[in-house]
Design a protein around this motif. Structure first.
Motif, short mmCIF file in Angstrom:
data_model
loop_
_atom_site.label_atom_id
_atom_site.label_comp_id
_atom_site.label_asym_id
_atom_site.label_seq_id
_atom_site.Cartn_x
_atom_site.Cartn_y
_atom_site.Cartn_z
N VAL A 79 8.86 0.95 6.75
CA VAL A 79 8.74 2.73 7.43
C VAL A 79 8.10 2.60 8.78
O VAL A 79 7.10 2.20 8.69
CB VAL A 79 8.51 3.09 6.26
N ASP A 80 8.58 3.79 9.93
CA ASP A 80 7.54 3.69 10.87
C ASP A 80 6.32 4.20 10.48
O ASP A 80 5.64 4.14 11.18
CB ASP A 80 8.78 4.07 11.69
N ASP A 81 6.66 5.87 9.36
CA ASP A 81 5.38 6.60 9.20
C ASP A 81 5.07 6.78 8.16
O ASP A 81 6.66 6.82 7.42
CB ASP A 81 5.66 7.48 10.17
N LEU A 82 4.30 6.15 7.24
CA LEU A 82 4.06 5.76 5.99
C LEU A 82 4.03 7.42 5.41
O LEU A 82 4.43 7.30 4.16
CB LEU A 82 2.31 5.03 5.84
N ASP A 83 3.30 8.09 5.70
CA ASP A 83 2.53 9.65 5.48
C ASP A 83 4.43 10.25 5.60
O ASP A 83 4.88 11.06 4.94
CB ASP A 83 1.98 10.77 6.66
N GLU A 84 5.37 10.10 6.94
CA GLU A 84 6.59 11.57 6.63
C GLU A 84 7.50 10.65 5.31
O GLU A 84 7.97 10.63 5.13
CB GLU A 84 7.37 10.72 7.55
N ALA A 85 7.63 9.09 5.73
CA ALA A 85 7.71 8.89 4.30
C ALA A 85 7.45 9.27 3.03
O ALA A 85 8.28 9.23 2.44
CB ALA A 85 7.94 6.91 4.53
N GLU A 86 6.27 9.09 3.10
CA GLU A 86 6.02 9.74 1.41
C GLU A 86 6.24 11.25 1.36
O GLU A 86 6.79 11.36 0.24
CB GLU A 86 4.34 10.06 1.17
N ALA A 87 6.19 11.88 2.33
CA ALA A 87 6.69 13.75 2.03
C ALA A 87 7.89 13.25 1.30
O ALA A 87 8.59 13.84 0.67
CB ALA A 87 6.77 14.41 2.93
N LEU A 88 8.30 12.35 2.43
CA LEU A 88 10.57 12.48 1.79
C LEU A 88 10.51 11.60 0.91
O LEU A 88 11.39 12.48 -0.10
CB LEU A 88 11.04 11.07 2.57
N VAL A 89 9.97 10.41 -0.80
CA VAL A 89 10.12 9.97 -0.76
C VAL A 89 9.34 10.86 -2.31
O VAL A 89 10.79 11.46 -3.52
CB VAL A 89 10.16 9.17 -1.86
N LEU A 90 8.39 11.64 -2.24
CA LEU A 90 8.26 12.49 -3.68
C LEU A 90 9.08 14.29 -3.38
O LEU A 90 9.29 14.24 -4.26
CB LEU A 90 6.76 12.79 -2.97
N GLY A 91 9.40 14.20 -2.04
CA GLY A 91 10.08 15.23 -2.24
C GLY A 91 11.48 15.21 -2.75
O GLY A 91 12.25 16.64 -3.16
N LEU A 92 11.72 13.88 -3.13
CA LEU A 92 13.52 13.34 -3.87
C LEU A 92 13.17 13.22 -4.86
O LEU A 92 14.06 13.01 -5.81
CB LEU A 92 13.85 12.34 -2.85
N GLY A 93 12.10 13.51 -5.26
CA GLY A 93 11.55 12.96 -6.92
C GLY A 93 10.69 12.13 -7.55
O GLY A 93 10.84 11.92 -8.52
N ALA A 94 10.72 11.31 -6.37
CA ALA A 94 9.91 10.15 -6.67
C ALA A 94 8.40 11.03 -7.25
O ALA A 94 7.62 11.53 -6.95
CB ALA A 94 9.40 9.19 -5.48
N THR A 95 7.77 9.60 -7.83
CA THR A 95 6.08 10.43 -8.20
C THR A 95 4.96 8.45 -7.65
O THR A 95 5.28 7.99 -7.37
CB THR A 95 5.76 10.29 -9.41
N LYS A 96 3.81 9.46 -6.84
CA LYS A 96 3.19 8.29 -6.57
C LYS A 96 1.51 8.23 -8.19
O LYS A 96 0.95 8.56 -8.12
CB LYS A 96 1.79 8.69 -5.16
N PRO A 97 1.69 6.77 -8.22
CA PRO A 97 0.53 6.37 -9.61
C PRO A 97 -0.96 6.32 -8.45
O PRO A 97 -0.61 6.52 -7.76
CB PRO A 97 0.98 5.21 -10.10
N GLU A 98 -1.58 6.79 -9.74
CA GLU A 98 -2.85 6.93 -8.89
C GLU A 98 -3.66 5.99 -8.12
O GLU A 98 -4.29 5.61 -6.80
CB GLU A 98 -3.71 7.82 -9.89
N PHE A 99 -2.99 4.78 -9.36
CA PHE A 99 -3.38 2.59 -9.30
C PHE A 99 -2.73 2.41 -7.81
O PHE A 99 -1.28 2.80 -7.44
CB PHE A 99 -3.39 2.36 -9.84
N GLN A 100 -3.66 2.51 -6.59
CA GLN A 100 -2.98 2.22 -5.18
C GLN A 100 -3.81 0.77 -4.78
O GLN A 100 -4.67 0.72 -4.22
CB GLN A 100 -2.74 3.29 -4.30
N PRO A 101 -2.63 -0.66 -5.15
CA PRO A 101 -3.89 -2.12 -4.68
C PRO A 101 -2.80 -2.51 -3.39
O PRO A 101 -4.02 -3.37 -2.65
CB PRO A 101 -2.90 -2.88 -5.09
N GLY A 102 -2.28 -1.17 -2.82
CA GLY A 102 -2.38 -1.81 -0.98
C GLY A 102 -3.21 -1.70 -0.54
O GLY A 102 -2.95 -1.66 0.82
N GLY A 103 -3.68 -0.67 -0.49
CA GLY A 103 -4.97 0.23 0.63
C GLY A 103 -3.98 1.13 2.06
O GLY A 103 -3.72 1.70 1.38
#
Length: 122
Positions: A79-103
């Motif tokens: 994606v071009d913008d991680l924050d924008e894409a995160e907002a999109l997928v969360l708004g569509l019903g995705a969830t974000k696990p607490e564990f985030q290994p990618g820094g």
């Protein structure tokens, strides 16, 4: 030249094919190509890549990062913008696990059926 394999389709097990296909259609813009019954739905990209979603009775979502029920596969989306894409997928019903290994390099999410997928910056 030896024969080469060309990936043309990926099919995911899930409890609700139409709902999961709709999630990925809204996130990617792929075209809905098959939505004829409650047991299967599909999306296609312009170059012919096909993503199918098939109903599995008793489906068990992956338990990532715990491997009690393995993830079995995951998608990576650039994606071009991680924050924008995160907002999109969360708004569509995705969830974000607490564990985030990618820094700062990538972020892990789970689609509505529990399949992990990653967003990476371009």
């Amino acid at each position: 030249m030896p024969a080469r394999l060309r990936l043309t389709a990926i099919t995911l097990d899930c409890p609700e094919p139409r709902a999961l296909a709709s999630f990925y259609q809204r996130a990617t813009g792929f075209d809905m190509t098959a939505d004829s019954n409650d047991d299967f739905a599909a999306l296609a990209r312009g170059d012919g890549l096909f993503i199918g979603f098939q109903r599995v009775d008793g489906y068990q979502a992956p338990s990532w990062p715990d491997q009690t029920t393995p993830q079995q596969r995951h998608f990576d989306f650039t994606v071009d913008d991680l924050d924008e894409a995160e907002a999109l997928v969360l708004g569509l019903g995705a969830t974000k696990p607490e564990f985030q290994p990618g820094g700062d390099r990538w972020r892990v999410f789970k689609d509505p059926a529990g399949h992990p997928f990653c967003l990476t910056g371009s």
